[in-house]
Design an enzyme around this catalytic site. Structure first.
Site, PDB file in Angstrom:
ATOM      1  N   ALA A 116      -5.211  54.881  25.733  1.00  0.00           N
ATOM      2  CA  ALA A 116      -6.426  54.064  25.860  1.00  0.00           C
ATOM      3  C   ALA A 116      -6.999  53.748  24.483  1.00  0.00           C
ATOM      4  CB  ALA A 116      -7.457  54.788  26.723  1.00  0.00           C
ATOM      5  N   LYS A 169      12.441  60.477  30.027  1.00  0.00           N
ATOM      6  CA  LYS A 169      11.191  59.752  29.804  1.00  0.00           C
ATOM      7  C   LYS A 169      11.093  59.237  28.376  1.00  0.00           C
ATOM      8  CE  LYS A 169       7.445  61.149  32.412  1.00  0.00           C
ATOM      9  NZ  LYS A 169       6.539  62.095  33.093  1.00  0.00           N
ATOM     10  N   CYS A 175       9.787  48.489  27.929  1.00  0.00           N
ATOM     11  CA  CYS A 175       9.380  48.741  29.318  1.00  0.00           C
ATOM     12  C   CYS A 175       9.563  50.236  29.541  1.00  0.00           C
ATOM     13  CB  CYS A 175      10.287  47.945  30.248  1.00  0.00           C
ATOM     14  SG  CYS A 175      10.296  48.554  31.944  1.00  0.00           S
ATOM     15  N   TYR A 188      20.168  41.679  52.042  1.00  0.00           N
ATOM     16  CA  TYR A 188      19.541  40.549  52.727  1.00  0.00           C
ATOM     17  C   TYR A 188      20.588  39.811  53.568  1.00  0.00           C
ATOM     18  CZ  TYR A 188      15.349  41.192  49.793  1.00  0.00           C
ATOM     19  OH  TYR A 188      14.236  41.691  49.194  1.00  0.00           O
ATOM     20  N   CYS A 199       1.681  44.578  34.201  1.00  0.00           N
ATOM     21  CA  CYS A 199       2.565  45.473  33.457  1.00  0.00           C
ATOM     22  C   CYS A 199       1.752  46.613  32.869  1.00  0.00           C
ATOM     23  CB  CYS A 199       3.279  44.703  32.350  1.00  0.00           C
ATOM     24  SG  CYS A 199       4.346  45.756  31.344  1.00  0.00           S
ATOM     25  N   CYS A 214       8.312  52.405  34.694  1.00  0.00           N
ATOM     26  CA  CYS A 214       7.410  53.129  35.589  1.00  0.00           C
ATOM     27  C   CYS A 214       7.263  52.430  36.934  1.00  0.00           C
ATOM     28  CB  CYS A 214       6.044  53.268  34.925  1.00  0.00           C
ATOM     29  SG  CYS A 214       5.233  51.669  34.606  1.00  0.00           S
TER      30      CYS A 214
HETATM   31  C1  LIG Z   1       2.399  66.163  31.812  1.00  0.00           C
HETATM   32  C2  LIG Z   1       1.958  64.748  32.005  1.00  0.00           C
HETATM   33  C3  LIG Z   1       2.903  63.784  32.313  1.00  0.00           C
HETATM   34  C4  LIG Z   1       2.504  62.459  32.494  1.00  0.00           C
HETATM   35  N1  LIG Z   1       3.459  61.535  32.779  1.00  0.00           N
HETATM   36  C5  LIG Z   1       3.089  60.243  32.969  1.00  0.00           C
HETATM   37  C6  LIG Z   1       4.048  59.257  33.288  1.00  0.00           C
HETATM   38  O1  LIG Z   1       5.240  59.527  33.404  1.00  0.00           O
HETATM   39  N2  LIG Z   1       3.625  57.978  33.467  1.00  0.00           N
HETATM   40  C7  LIG Z   1       2.309  57.639  33.351  1.00  0.00           C
HETATM   41  O2  LIG Z   1       1.982  56.466  33.511  1.00  0.00           O
HETATM   42  N3  LIG Z   1       1.376  58.550  33.057  1.00  0.00           N
HETATM   43  C8  LIG Z   1       1.726  59.842  32.866  1.00  0.00           C
HETATM   44  N4  LIG Z   1       0.776  60.769  32.579  1.00  0.00           N
HETATM   45  C9  LIG Z   1      -0.622  60.338  32.463  1.00  0.00           C
HETATM   46  C10 LIG Z   1      -0.868  59.649  31.115  1.00  0.00           C
HETATM   47  O3  LIG Z   1      -0.291  60.394  30.087  1.00  0.00           O
HETATM   48  C11 LIG Z   1      -2.360  59.465  30.913  1.00  0.00           C
HETATM   49  O4  LIG Z   1      -2.882  58.692  31.967  1.00  0.00           O
HETATM   50  C12 LIG Z   1      -2.678  58.766  29.590  1.00  0.00           C
HETATM   51  O5  LIG Z   1      -2.148  59.484  28.495  1.00  0.00           O
HETATM   52  C13 LIG Z   1      -4.197  58.616  29.430  1.00  0.00           C
HETATM   53  O6  LIG Z   1      -4.483  58.092  28.175  1.00  0.00           O
HETATM   54  P1  LIG Z   1      -5.891  58.382  27.466  1.00  0.00           P
HETATM   55  O7  LIG Z   1      -5.802  57.720  26.143  1.00  0.00           O
HETATM   56  O8  LIG Z   1      -6.997  58.023  28.358  1.00  0.00           O
HETATM   57  O9  LIG Z   1      -5.972  59.962  27.296  1.00  0.00           O
HETATM   58  P2  LIG Z   1      -5.061  61.000  26.541  1.00  0.00           P
HETATM   59  O10 LIG Z   1      -3.661  60.591  26.525  1.00  0.00           O
HETATM   60  O11 LIG Z   1      -5.396  62.319  27.146  1.00  0.00           O
HETATM   61  O12 LIG Z   1      -5.591  60.987  25.047  1.00  0.00           O
HETATM   62  C14 LIG Z   1      -6.856  61.481  24.699  1.00  0.00           C
HETATM   63  C15 LIG Z   1      -6.851  61.845  23.220  1.00  0.00           C
HETATM   64  O13 LIG Z   1      -8.180  62.151  22.824  1.00  0.00           O
HETATM   65  C16 LIG Z   1      -8.141  63.180  21.854  1.00  0.00           C
HETATM   66  N5  LIG Z   1      -9.468  63.797  21.811  1.00  0.00           N
HETATM   67  C17 LIG Z   1     -10.181  64.308  22.853  1.00  0.00           C
HETATM   68  N6  LIG Z   1     -11.388  64.717  22.430  1.00  0.00           N
HETATM   69  C18 LIG Z   1     -11.453  64.464  21.108  1.00  0.00           C
HETATM   70  C19 LIG Z   1     -12.437  64.627  20.117  1.00  0.00           C
HETATM   71  N7  LIG Z   1     -13.644  65.147  20.404  1.00  0.00           N
HETATM   72  N8  LIG Z   1     -12.175  64.251  18.847  1.00  0.00           N
HETATM   73  C20 LIG Z   1     -10.956  63.725  18.523  1.00  0.00           C
HETATM   74  N9  LIG Z   1      -9.988  63.540  19.424  1.00  0.00           N
HETATM   75  C21 LIG Z   1     -10.232  63.885  20.700  1.00  0.00           C
HETATM   76  C22 LIG Z   1      -7.026  64.069  22.361  1.00  0.00           C
HETATM   77  O14 LIG Z   1      -6.503  64.860  21.308  1.00  0.00           O
HETATM   78  C23 LIG Z   1      -6.020  63.055  22.879  1.00  0.00           C
HETATM   79  O15 LIG Z   1      -5.079  62.718  21.879  1.00  0.00           O
HETATM   80  C24 LIG Z   1       1.138  62.109  32.374  1.00  0.00           C
HETATM   81  C25 LIG Z   1       0.188  63.070  32.068  1.00  0.00           C
HETATM   82  C26 LIG Z   1       0.592  64.384  31.880  1.00  0.00           C
HETATM   83  C27 LIG Z   1      -0.439  65.403  31.548  1.00  0.00           C
HETATM   84  S1  SF4 Z   2       4.890  47.953  34.821  1.00  0.00           S
HETATM   85 FE1  SF4 Z   2       7.019  47.305  35.170  1.00  0.00          FE
HETATM   86  S2  SF4 Z   2       7.523  46.015  33.423  1.00  0.00           S
HETATM   87 FE2  SF4 Z   2       5.673  47.127  32.870  1.00  0.00          FE
HETATM   88  S3  SF4 Z   2       6.383  48.970  31.822  1.00  0.00           S
HETATM   89 FE3  SF4 Z   2       6.207  49.558  33.975  1.00  0.00          FE
HETATM   90  S4  SF4 Z   2       8.247  49.122  34.829  1.00  0.00           S
HETATM   91 FE4  SF4 Z   2       8.133  48.073  32.869  1.00  0.00          FE
END
Ligand SMILES: Cc1cc2nc3c(=O)[nH]c(=O)nc-3n(C[C@H](O)[C@H](O)[C@H](O)COP(=O)(O)OP(=O)(O)OC[C@H]3O[C@@H](n4cnc5c(N)ncnc54)[C@H](O)[C@@H]3O)c2cc1C
Ligand code: SF4
Ligand SMILES: Cc1cc2nc3c(=O)[nH]c(=O)nc-3n(C[C@H](O)[C@H](O)[C@H](O)COP(=O)(O)O)c2cc1C
Length: 646
Positions: A401, A438, A351, A184, A370, A354
């Protein structure tokens, strides 16, 4: 994988007091200056923003520093929404912040900037001409040269700095930090790469530091007794930028100018990923900056950049810094200091570096949030309290989730049964977290495990697949489907059975020396990097014209640097047509491409696992990737919001 015990080390140094200028800080933790974008369009702070800062003070942070505040619009424009301290009308908002911090027992610091100079994007929009220390190329249009500031204009900016300092003083701030970082305006004056002046503001280190020192003097004169701080980039991290050799003389000049403390790291607009370091840069990625300054400075030195409490304690122990400046770590968990004091370091929510909802939002002028802490920006509203109508909730899927939903609903007093067919919680995030770079993702899963273990009314049932009509669903008041996603392979591609899916790779599938990764999105690119680090020869084949398009620009900057460093070949604009036992067939603008490899990994993306939700009908709540595959932050924030209201 085992749960690490790293977080149980002692924290005596971090929790010890330190005197800086006229202040005694009760511990060594400083909230790094971070713009929140929670103010009004004309740059006034809001109760929402004050509550955000107040929460960081309540959590025990010794010094809560605000993000940058602009102090003059005479010579360059201030973009709408940016925080300002340039008129008396802004003082009330600033006072709101200082009061909120003081009310929680913290010390309050205000960061000021005299401007961005060549890095200001808004000149044209506001009908102004780019200015800088010298006739430097304008960052956003390098063909255009900036107008060097005249001496009387420099004096006007110094005067404006004093006026803003008076406002900060009247608002009650204890510390004023001057932003000399990121390339800056002050940095442009301080650095030979941008300063070719021949007057008293150019040439020797003392002259190049003069503008900064005059601003500091104006602060001291107008805010008597206030402690002064300076944010410096020790190494700009681009060829031709300032390095330590040039920086050290500036440090001396600043100290002689009466500075009380200095906050050190690296980076510039040309190397923006250092300003917001993503996970690729690793722990303590810029501690060398503070360590170097420590060798010559007699004032307290702060270290910043991907520092955790445990690595911070070690930095203090090694004498590389006096203060631990934490930014995103304190967005993710505002209670770091209190948890350390209470011996609950293991409860600190990490944190995951990401940048998704903090920097990502800020870049688009949206209030910061966040990925792992959905309460950011909602400190007043999102206080989890017991429900009056406890329900029986079944959650299918223990990915981010499902488990965030269970955590929040459980804390509210609902009875929650979570089912997952896997043998550990975490969903696809668990295998995704295997690369060393990671590992914060893995820590996040550990955090959920610990939190859920303390909530009596949440039961996690692993190795348990739920089918439509299953007994588990009987009697549930609410069914939450969080079943995530399935790997996706385009139907146009033949021979997918000859490939290893990216998740199978992370889960330990055998991989040969030469690897082709088909698909260069975030998951494919990260897999390629992990493989290359492990010594494999890797080619990434991507249909689009660039890889990692689903990633923030600054994260991608780091990724591309790392891929290059580890000799990963990237074939863009190339469409895979078939996968064979020992290679692939593809096409690009030059014709057919045949590539050989020992292992082919497919990372074409994900499709939502909608089957269970559809079979159960409209009565269920769906959340996370089963709605639309996105990122952890989306899954967590959506789950929190629904669980909070249920
Ligand atoms: C290789 C890879 C790398 C990633 N890296 C990143 C990253 O660096 N940063 C980031 O923000 N996101 C990343 N993501 C995305 C992130 O992991 C997903 O967005 C997140 O995990 C979604 O969460 P979820 O709970 O919706 O689903 P999921 O994580 O897919 O979890 C769903 C769960 O439901 C269970 N399930 C499904 N059906 C059934 C059933 N009928 N009965 C019982 N259990 C069941 C599964 O076993 C699983 O454990 C990555 C994804 C992948 C594939
Ligand atoms: S959104 Fe920002 S503060 Fe939150 S986990 Fe990701 S890098 Fe960290
Ligand atoms: C959303 C966001 C906004 C930021 N705004 C500022 C700012 O206004 N002034 C500043 O000096 N640094 C700013 N930074 C950089 C941080 O102060 C800090 O250097 C960076 O986040 C690295 O530290 P961390 O790894 O502890 O987060 C910002 C960072 C983030 C994530």
């Amino acid at each position: 994988m085992t749960i690490s015990s790293e977080r149980s080390v002692g924290y005596e140094r971090i929790l010890s007091p330190i005197t800086i200028g006229n202040l005694t800080l009760p511990n060594r933790v400083v909230l790094a200056p971070m713009g929140t974008e929670m103010g009004t369009e004309d740059g006034r702070s809001t109760p929402r923003e004050a509550a955000y800062y107040g929460a960081r003070a309540r959590g025990g942070t010794a010094l809560v520093m605000t993000g940058v505040n602009f102090l003059q619009s005479d010579l360059e424009p201030i973009a709408p929404g940016l925080a300002r301290a340039d008129t008396d009308e802004h003082t009330a908002g600033l006072k709101g912040i200082a009061d909120a911090i003081h009310a929680e027992g913290g010390l309050a610091g205000l960061q000021l900037t005299p401007g961005l100079g060549r890095n200001n994007q808004y000149y044209d929009e506001m009908g102004m001409e780019p200015v800088s220390s010298s006739n430097n190329p304008y960052f956003f249009d390098p063909e255009r040269l900036c107008r060097p500031l005249e001496t009387d204009e420099i004096h006007l900016i110094v005067q404006r700095t004093g006026e803003a300092a008076l406002r900060a003083y009247e608002a009650g701030f204890d510390v004023i930090d001057l932003h000399g970082h990121t390339g800056y305006l002050i940095d442009q004056f301080m650095s030979k790469v941008w300063n070719r002046r021949t007057d008293e503001y150019g040439g020797s280190p003392e002259n190049r530091a003069r503008f900064a020192v005059e601003c500091l003097q104006a602060i001291r004169e107008n805010a008597p007794g206030v402690t002064t701080s300076f944010r410096i980039s020790v190494d700009h991290k681009f060829a031709g930028g300032r390095t330590w050799e040039e920086t050290k003389d500036l440090i001396r000049a600043l100290e002689e100018g009466g500075l009380d403390m200095i906050l050190c790291d690296d980076g510039s607009y040309e190397a923006m990923d250092y300003v917001f370091p993503p996970y690729y840069l690793g722990d303590d990625c810029m501690v060398s900056a503070a360590a170097r300054v420590k060798t010559i400075a007699s004032i307290p030195v702060g270290a910043c950049g991907n520092i955790t409490p445990e690595s911070g304690e070690k930095i203090l122990e090694r004498g590389e810094a006096d203060l631990i400046v934490i930014g995103r770590g304190l967005i993710a968990d505002p209670d770091i200091v209190n948890k350390l004091k209470e011996g609950r370091a293991q409860d600190i929510r990490p944190c995951i570096r990401c940048n998704q909802l903090c920097t990502g939002n800020a870049f688009f002028g949206k209030a910061i949030g966040c990925a792992v802490n959905p309460e950011v920006g909602y400190e007043r509203e999102r206080v989890i309290t017991p429900t009056d109508t406890p329900k029986n909730i079944v959650v299918v899927g223990a990915g981010p989730a499902g488990i965030e939903f269970a955590r929040v609903a459980g804390l509210r007093g609902h009875t929650v049964n979570v089912y997952d067919r896997a043998d550990r919680i975490g969903g696809v995030l668990l295998p995704a977290a295997t690369p060393e770079f990671k590992r914060e993702l893995f820590r996040m899963i550990e955090w959920w495990e610990r939190q859920l273990a303390t909530i009596e009314n949440v039961t996690i049932n692993l190795n348990h697949e739920v089918q439509p009509g299953g007994d588990e669903l009987v009697g549930a008041d609410v069914i939450v489907v969080a079943t995530g996603s399935h790997p996706f392979v385009p139907s146009t591609i033949e021979g997918a059975e000859n490939a290893v899916d990216v998740l199978a790779f992370h889960e330990g599938a055998e991989i040969g020396k030469r690897v082709i990764v088909c698909g260069g999105g975030l998951s494919g690119a990260d897999a390629a990097l992990e493989l290359a680090i492990d010594g494999h020869e890797v080619i990434v084949v991507e249909r689009e014209e660039e890889i990692a398009r689903d990633m923030l620009m600054l994260n991608r900057t780091s990724l591309l640097r790392e891929l290059d460093k580890h000799n990963v070949q990237i074939l863009i604009g190339t469409t895979v047509t078939s996968i064979l036992p020992g290679g692939i067939k593809a096409e690009n603008a030059y014709g057919p491409v045949d590539l050989e490899a020992d292992t082919i990994i497919t990372a074409f993306g994900l499709r939502p696992a909608t089957e269970l939700g559809e079979a159960l009908g409209t009565e269920v709540i769906t959340v996370g990737d089963c709605v639309a595959p996105r990122k952890v932050g989306d899954a967590v924030n959506d789950a929190y919001a629904i669980a909070f209201d249920i």
